[in-house]
Every structure is written in structure tokens, then in C-alpha cells.
Design a protein around this motif. Structure first.
Motif, PDB file in Angstrom:
ATOM      1  N   ASN A  41      42.071  86.657   6.664  1.00  0.00           N
ATOM      2  CA  ASN A  41      40.560  86.727   7.454  1.00  0.00           C
ATOM      3  C   ASN A  41      40.114  88.060   6.766  1.00  0.00           C
ATOM      4  O   ASN A  41      40.344  88.935   6.925  1.00  0.00           O
ATOM      5  CB  ASN A  41      41.228  86.952   8.892  1.00  0.00           C
ATOM      6  CG  ASN A  41      39.763  87.178   9.778  1.00  0.00           C
ATOM      7  OD1 ASN A  41      38.691  87.247   9.397  1.00  0.00           O
ATOM      8  ND2 ASN A  41      40.105  87.315  11.062  1.00  0.00           N
ATOM      9  N   ASN A  42      39.034  87.786   5.947  1.00  0.00           N
ATOM     10  CA  ASN A  42      38.230  88.805   5.218  1.00  0.00           C
ATOM     11  C   ASN A  42      36.666  88.771   5.951  1.00  0.00           C
ATOM     12  O   ASN A  42      35.905  89.288   5.441  1.00  0.00           O
ATOM     13  CB  ASN A  42      38.147  88.562   3.854  1.00  0.00           C
ATOM     14  CG  ASN A  42      39.296  88.619   3.155  1.00  0.00           C
ATOM     15  OD1 ASN A  42      40.123  89.450   3.539  1.00  0.00           O
ATOM     16  ND2 ASN A  42      39.464  88.336   1.855  1.00  0.00           N
ATOM     17  N   SER A  43      36.831  88.435   7.170  1.00  0.00           N
ATOM     18  CA  SER A  43      35.301  88.222   7.653  1.00  0.00           C
ATOM     19  C   SER A  43      34.837  89.598   8.247  1.00  0.00           C
ATOM     20  O   SER A  43      33.579  89.805   8.532  1.00  0.00           O
ATOM     21  CB  SER A  43      35.435  87.172   9.120  1.00  0.00           C
ATOM     22  OG  SER A  43      36.316  87.762  10.160  1.00  0.00           O
ATOM     23  N   GLY A  44      35.830  90.512   8.736  1.00  0.00           N
ATOM     24  CA  GLY A  44      35.517  91.766   9.324  1.00  0.00           C
ATOM     25  C   GLY A  44      35.093  91.659  10.731  1.00  0.00           C
ATOM     26  O   GLY A  44      34.942  92.824  11.407  1.00  0.00           O
ATOM     27  N   ARG A  45      35.215  90.551  11.155  1.00  0.00           N
ATOM     28  CA  ARG A  45      34.958  90.544  12.801  1.00  0.00           C
ATOM     29  C   ARG A  45      36.450  90.657  13.420  1.00  0.00           C
ATOM     30  O   ARG A  45      37.653  90.466  12.788  1.00  0.00           O
ATOM     31  CB  ARG A  45      34.706  88.958  13.131  1.00  0.00           C
ATOM     32  CG  ARG A  45      33.378  88.381  12.353  1.00  0.00           C
ATOM     33  CD  ARG A  45      33.113  87.039  12.894  1.00  0.00           C
ATOM     34  NE  ARG A  45      32.948  87.023  14.368  1.00  0.00           N
ATOM     35  CZ  ARG A  45      31.683  87.011  14.735  1.00  0.00           C
ATOM     36  NH1 ARG A  45      30.530  87.560  14.165  1.00  0.00           N
ATOM     37  NH2 ARG A  45      31.531  87.085  16.477  1.00  0.00           N
ATOM     38  N   THR A  46      36.378  91.481  14.538  1.00  0.00           N
ATOM     39  CA  THR A  46      37.595  91.887  15.140  1.00  0.00           C
ATOM     40  C   THR A  46      38.098  90.696  16.513  1.00  0.00           C
ATOM     41  O   THR A  46      39.035  90.715  17.169  1.00  0.00           O
ATOM     42  CB  THR A  46      37.142  93.026  16.034  1.00  0.00           C
ATOM     43  OG1 THR A  46      36.189  93.122  16.919  1.00  0.00           O
ATOM     44  CG2 THR A  46      37.008  93.980  15.057  1.00  0.00           C
ATOM     45  N   SER A 167      27.766  77.452   8.618  1.00  0.00           N
ATOM     46  CA  SER A 167      28.073  78.353   9.631  1.00  0.00           C
ATOM     47  C   SER A 167      28.987  79.280   8.902  1.00  0.00           C
ATOM     48  O   SER A 167      28.968  79.875   7.713  1.00  0.00           O
ATOM     49  CB  SER A 167      28.669  77.406  10.813  1.00  0.00           C
ATOM     50  OG  SER A 167      28.871  78.627  11.850  1.00  0.00           O
ATOM     51  N   ALA A 168      29.986  79.769   9.759  1.00  0.00           N
ATOM     52  CA  ALA A 168      30.702  80.831   9.292  1.00  0.00           C
ATOM     53  C   ALA A 168      31.330  80.462   8.028  1.00  0.00           C
ATOM     54  O   ALA A 168      32.214  79.613   7.718  1.00  0.00           O
ATOM     55  CB  ALA A 168      31.936  81.100  10.328  1.00  0.00           C
ATOM     56  N   PRO A 169      31.123  81.539   6.966  1.00  0.00           N
ATOM     57  CA  PRO A 169      31.689  81.305   5.350  1.00  0.00           C
ATOM     58  C   PRO A 169      33.014  81.334   5.494  1.00  0.00           C
ATOM     59  O   PRO A 169      33.605  82.119   5.901  1.00  0.00           O
ATOM     60  CB  PRO A 169      30.613  82.130   4.761  1.00  0.00           C
ATOM     61  CG  PRO A 169      30.515  83.177   5.633  1.00  0.00           C
ATOM     62  CD  PRO A 169      30.565  82.649   7.145  1.00  0.00           C
ATOM     63  N   TYR A 192      25.054  84.866   2.803  1.00  0.00           N
ATOM     64  CA  TYR A 192      25.118  84.186   4.111  1.00  0.00           C
ATOM     65  C   TYR A 192      23.817  84.575   4.816  1.00  0.00           C
ATOM     66  O   TYR A 192      22.995  83.710   5.121  1.00  0.00           O
ATOM     67  CB  TYR A 192      26.069  84.619   4.832  1.00  0.00           C
ATOM     68  CG  TYR A 192      26.344  83.978   6.307  1.00  0.00           C
ATOM     69  CD1 TYR A 192      26.858  82.750   6.193  1.00  0.00           C
ATOM     70  CD2 TYR A 192      26.064  84.545   7.484  1.00  0.00           C
ATOM     71  CE1 TYR A 192      26.849  82.105   7.570  1.00  0.00           C
ATOM     72  CE2 TYR A 192      26.210  83.884   8.541  1.00  0.00           C
ATOM     73  CZ  TYR A 192      26.535  82.761   8.779  1.00  0.00           C
ATOM     74  OH  TYR A 192      26.835  82.028   9.941  1.00  0.00           O
ATOM     75  N   THR A 193      23.358  85.871   4.725  1.00  0.00           N
ATOM     76  CA  THR A 193      22.050  86.436   5.439  1.00  0.00           C
ATOM     77  C   THR A 193      20.938  85.706   4.470  1.00  0.00           C
ATOM     78  O   THR A 193      19.850  85.633   4.985  1.00  0.00           O
ATOM     79  CB  THR A 193      21.965  87.954   5.476  1.00  0.00           C
ATOM     80  OG1 THR A 193      23.109  88.317   6.316  1.00  0.00           O
ATOM     81  CG2 THR A 193      20.751  88.492   5.791  1.00  0.00           C
ATOM     82  N   GLY A 194      21.144  85.679   3.051  1.00  0.00           N
ATOM     83  CA  GLY A 194      20.168  85.400   2.340  1.00  0.00           C
ATOM     84  C   GLY A 194      19.644  83.848   2.369  1.00  0.00           C
ATOM     85  O   GLY A 194      18.616  83.418   2.364  1.00  0.00           O
ATOM     86  N   PHE A 195      20.770  82.919   2.839  1.00  0.00           N
ATOM     87  CA  PHE A 195      20.498  81.651   3.154  1.00  0.00           C
ATOM     88  C   PHE A 195      19.630  81.305   4.340  1.00  0.00           C
ATOM     89  O   PHE A 195      18.593  81.057   4.282  1.00  0.00           O
ATOM     90  CB  PHE A 195      21.925  80.747   3.371  1.00  0.00           C
ATOM     91  CG  PHE A 195      21.727  79.358   3.800  1.00  0.00           C
ATOM     92  CD1 PHE A 195      21.129  78.531   3.079  1.00  0.00           C
ATOM     93  CD2 PHE A 195      21.891  79.356   4.948  1.00  0.00           C
ATOM     94  CE1 PHE A 195      20.994  77.315   3.654  1.00  0.00           C
ATOM     95  CE2 PHE A 195      21.627  77.872   5.770  1.00  0.00           C
ATOM     96  CZ  PHE A 195      21.025  77.050   4.798  1.00  0.00           C
ATOM     97  N   PHE A 196      20.017  82.031   5.415  1.00  0.00           N
ATOM     98  CA  PHE A 196      19.374  81.865   6.629  1.00  0.00           C
ATOM     99  C   PHE A 196      17.875  82.600   6.637  1.00  0.00           C
ATOM    100  O   PHE A 196      16.905  81.753   7.193  1.00  0.00           O
ATOM    101  CB  PHE A 196      20.043  82.519   7.659  1.00  0.00           C
ATOM    102  CG  PHE A 196      21.310  81.698   8.188  1.00  0.00           C
ATOM    103  CD1 PHE A 196      21.176  80.600   9.148  1.00  0.00           C
ATOM    104  CD2 PHE A 196      22.526  82.115   7.812  1.00  0.00           C
ATOM    105  CE1 PHE A 196      22.063  79.941   9.543  1.00  0.00           C
ATOM    106  CE2 PHE A 196      23.420  81.302   8.140  1.00  0.00           C
ATOM    107  CZ  PHE A 196      23.515  80.242   8.994  1.00  0.00           C
ATOM    108  N   ASN A 197      17.574  83.598   5.783  1.00  0.00           N
ATOM    109  CA  ASN A 197      16.477  84.280   5.709  1.00  0.00           C
ATOM    110  C   ASN A 197      15.624  83.258   4.925  1.00  0.00           C
ATOM    111  O   ASN A 197      14.561  83.095   5.124  1.00  0.00           O
ATOM    112  CB  ASN A 197      16.441  85.436   4.994  1.00  0.00           C
ATOM    113  CG  ASN A 197      16.966  86.585   5.826  1.00  0.00           C
ATOM    114  OD1 ASN A 197      17.164  86.478   7.063  1.00  0.00           O
ATOM    115  ND2 ASN A 197      17.502  87.886   5.343  1.00  0.00           N
ATOM    116  N   LEU A 393      30.276  87.436   7.200  1.00  0.00           N
ATOM    117  CA  LEU A 393      28.885  86.933   7.682  1.00  0.00           C
ATOM    118  C   LEU A 393      27.848  87.790   7.253  1.00  0.00           C
ATOM    119  O   LEU A 393      27.106  88.419   8.319  1.00  0.00           O
ATOM    120  CB  LEU A 393      29.086  86.467   9.322  1.00  0.00           C
ATOM    121  CG  LEU A 393      29.703  85.341   9.423  1.00  0.00           C
ATOM    122  CD1 LEU A 393      31.161  85.586   9.699  1.00  0.00           C
ATOM    123  CD2 LEU A 393      29.333  84.981  10.980  1.00  0.00           C
ATOM    124  N   SER A 394      27.528  87.847   6.133  1.00  0.00           N
ATOM    125  CA  SER A 394      26.537  89.050   5.705  1.00  0.00           C
ATOM    126  C   SER A 394      25.992  88.374   4.411  1.00  0.00           C
ATOM    127  O   SER A 394      26.408  87.360   3.859  1.00  0.00           O
ATOM    128  CB  SER A 394      27.233  90.380   5.201  1.00  0.00           C
ATOM    129  OG  SER A 394      28.147  90.318   4.242  1.00  0.00           O
TER     130      SER A 394
END
Length: 394
Positions: A41-46, A167-169, A192-197, A393-394
């Protein structure tokens, strides 16, 4: 001939993930009954992570799930309306940590979700998987994703998929018998942000594919096929390109060489609403109706691809050519020169934007994105360990 994953997944269907498998010509080293899957888990989410290993047991054909030890459990009979499935969740790793589970010989999916467990139900026909293009799906507001795999006596095929959504990469990997490791599926930094933008900035309805939660959290972008289903994309989104293709090949021959290792060629010409393909003897071997956007994005309907040696390979080549918009620039297909992909103003913008953000350029943005080896897939005949890495997710 390498085993190929023929991926015609509909998340709304109540059946297990199915793969059409070509039998290898040579036997590989013995593959054990289970192999380890290391989830990092390298997502950084808690928030907590929940993992699921769901699929079809290859030795019996039964649908079910595997627990953390790789032990198989069959789904109960289910009902109509669907009944709740047993809780198949496995606690996933905390942020910055890793967890190892065992993968059995399955054709199936590894799901993972953040913050909430996923809701699965069982009908008389099998498992009902999440279908978040439906606003009433109970998983609509959950951040989740999945990987697909087949582990059998010939080895492991494990991919990161975006056929249904982005979704969640995450990335996938496999350790080979010589100790080396191969990985794929990582996004570029900021990808991730670049794709959605990029998708939000794309005219023509593509921004409507993005789904967010009421608190503003970006959950996913639906695939264009699901976008057609929900009305997010207009049904005419590919018509201009299809019309130009049909016009070109009314007077020009489209040559398809579906297998790089065999000389067989097929020749396509348009007559009215139909493209007929002939073999070298001039006999018609298959014909295709003029496809609509749904046929193109789903690689089905008018571009159906049976698991045979003629129509299926021609269809998958056409599907790739339509999605990548290479049919007008190259009358010899498949075109595997990625520099020519997605250059027309009418193209699969979802696939275009996704591939542009992948660290190695590889993705499974549509069902036959493996034409020309553009897919995010790892494979080994004697896998020592598999990997699933949850990315930021960045």
C-alpha cells in the motif's frame, strides 16, 4: 503460441470473469496450487483497505472466492432477486505496509477498496459484480478497483485493467524463476490527476465520464462504452471516423495480417453497409456491418470476435484500428507503430489520455488493447511471486 487473455468483461453481468485461453504448445515448469501475492500500500491513504480474490476455480469450473491462504470457497446458490454474498473480504495492508496472500488456480479478479467493504450479491446465475455505471449500484460511492488474472498449470497472466473504468491506481508484477521481476501499470508522476484533468478538458462529452462523490472525491472515469450506456457520451461520437473509413475502403483494399508468425492475409473492401473480407483465393471468409460507437468501444456487436482463427483475429484488428484511429493512415493492419495512435480528431479519447499518462505507455483501455502488445500485462510460466502495488491518487 502465447496464452492470450480475451477480455470481454461486462461488470454488470452476473457471471464470473471469463478468459478464452489458447493452449500453449509446450509444457512449462510445474506451477504450484497457489502462489504468493504481495500487496503493498503506497497510496498514502489512511483509510482501511479490503481485498477480494474472486473467480472461477479452473479444476472444477465452480465460481467462488479464495481466502488469504488460497483456500477456495464456492458461492452459495443465490436467488432472484439477488441475495447477499458471504463476506469474502481480506484485510489489506495499512499505508506504507505490505500483506501477502495466496493466489489459487483461478480465472478471476483481485478487487481492492478503500474505506468500505464492497457489496456483492449472488443470483441463480452466479456472482453479481459491481456495475457503477448504474447510479443505484450499492458500490457507486466506494473508491475501488480490480486486477484480472489467470493462474493455471502453464503459468500466471496478471494485468491492470481499465476496460471498465479508470480508478484507484495500481501496478502489477511477477517474480520469475531466475529471480528477476517485471512490473507494469504504474502511472507517471502526477499521472492520475493528469488523466482526469485531460479528460475533463476534452470536448464532446468526454468530461461526463468522470464520477465524483458528494464530498467532491473523484471516484473514477467510466469507460466510453459505459458512457454510451449512461448517456454521458453521444451515440454518434465515432460516426464521422467510421464514415470516412467506409468511404476509403470502398475504393481501397484494407489488408489485415492478424498473426505476426503466420503469413495469412485477409483483404477487406466495402460494399454498401458491409465490409467483406476475402482470403488469398478470393473467397469471402467473413463480413462486418458498419459499426457504431458501442461496437467499437466494446469490441462486440458488429465487431464480435469469436475465439476462432479467422473472424475473431480480423475483428480484434479492426477494433484496435477504430479505437486508435489508424485505419485511415495505414491500409495494412494491425498498425503497431504507437506514434500513429489516436492522432485523428475523432478517436477513443479515454484510451488516448490514459496511455499518455502511463509510465511505460501500456494500458488495457479497451478489450483488444493487446493488439501490438500495448497492454499492461505480466506473464511467466513459472511464477515465484506476484505483486499488486497500490499507488498514490495524485
Amino acid at each position: 503460441m502465447l496464452l492470450r487473455l480475451v477480455r470481454r468483461l461486462g461488470a454488470a453481468t452476473a457471471v464470473a470473469t471469463l478468459f478464452a485461453l489458447a493452449t500453449p504448445l509446450t509444457a512449462e515448469a510445474a506451477v504450484p496450487a497457489t502462489i504468493p501475492l504481495r500487496i503493498t500500500n503506497n497510496s498514502g491513504r489512511t483509510d482501511p483497505v479490503y481485498v477480494y480474490d474472486l473467480g472461477t476455480q479452473l479444476s472444477t469450473g465452480r465460481q467462488g472466492w479464495a481466502d488469504a491462504t488460497g483456500t477456495f470457497h464456492a458461492w452459495p446458490a443465490g436467488g432472484n432477486p439477488p441475495t447477499p454474498a458471504p463476506d469474502a473480504s481480506i484485510p489489506g495492508p495499512a499505508a506504507g505496509q505490505s500483506t501477502t496472500i495466496r493466489m489459487p488456480k483461478f480465472s478471476g479478479r483481485i478487487y481492492f477498496s478503500y474505506g468500505q467493504k464492497l457489496v456483492f450479491k449472488v443470483t441463480t446465475g452466479g456472482l453479481v459484480q459491481p456495475a457503477v455505471q448504474n447510479p443505484s449500484d450499492p458500490n457507486r460511492d466506494i473508491l475501488f478497483n480490480w486486477s484480472e488474472y489467470t493462474l493455471n498449470d502453464s503459468g500466471l497472466w496478471l494485468n491492470s485493467t481499465q476496460v471498465d473504468m479508470v480508478s484507484a491506481p495500481y501496478a502489477v508484477g511477477v517474480q520469475r524463476s531466475d529471480g528477476s521481476t517485471v512490473t507494469t501499470g504504474h502511472l507517471k508522476s502526477g499521472g492520475y490527476t493528469g488523466f482526469f484533468n485531460a479528460l475533463r478538458g476534452q470536448a464532446g462529452g468526454w468530461a461526463n465520464l468522470v464520477q465524483t462523490r458528494s464530498d467532491g472525491t473523484v471516484l473514477r472515469a467510466l469507460s466510453p462504452g459505459h458512457g454510451l450506456e449512461t448517456g454521458a457520451l453521444p451515440s454518434t461520437v465515432m460516426d464521422d471516423y467510421v464514415n470516412r473509413v467506409w468511404q476509403k475502403y470502398a475504393t481501397t483494399t484494407l489488408t489485415v495480417t492478424p498473426f505476426a508468425d503466420t503469413p495469412a492475409k485477409y483483404y477487406g473492401r466495402v460494399s454498401g453497409n458491409v465490409m467483406n473480407f476475402t482470403n488469398s483465393a478470393g473467397a469471402v471468409v467473413t463480413s462486418f456491418q458498419k459499426p457504431d460507437a458501442d461496437s467499437i468501444f466494446g469490441c462486440h456487436k458488429y465487431l464480435d470476435a469469436p475465439n476462432d482463427q479467422v473472424r475473431g483475429p480480423i475483428s480484434r484488428t479492426l477494433c484496435a484500428g477504430f479505437n486508435r484511429s489508424t485505419l485511415l493512415v495505414n491500409a495494412n493492419q494491425p498498425d503497431t507503430t504507437s506514434a500513429a495512435f489516436y492522432q485523428d480528431t475523432v478517436t477513443n479519447q479515454y484510451a488516448r489520455r490514459l496511455h499518455a499518462q502511463m509510465a511505460d505507455g501500456k494500458a488495457y483501455a479497451f478489450a483488444f488493447d493487446d493488439v501490438g502488445n500495448q497492454e499492461s500485462l505480466v506473464n511467466d510460466g513459472s511464477p515465484q511471486q506476484a505483486y499488486l502495488t497500490l499507488d498514490p491518487l495524485s
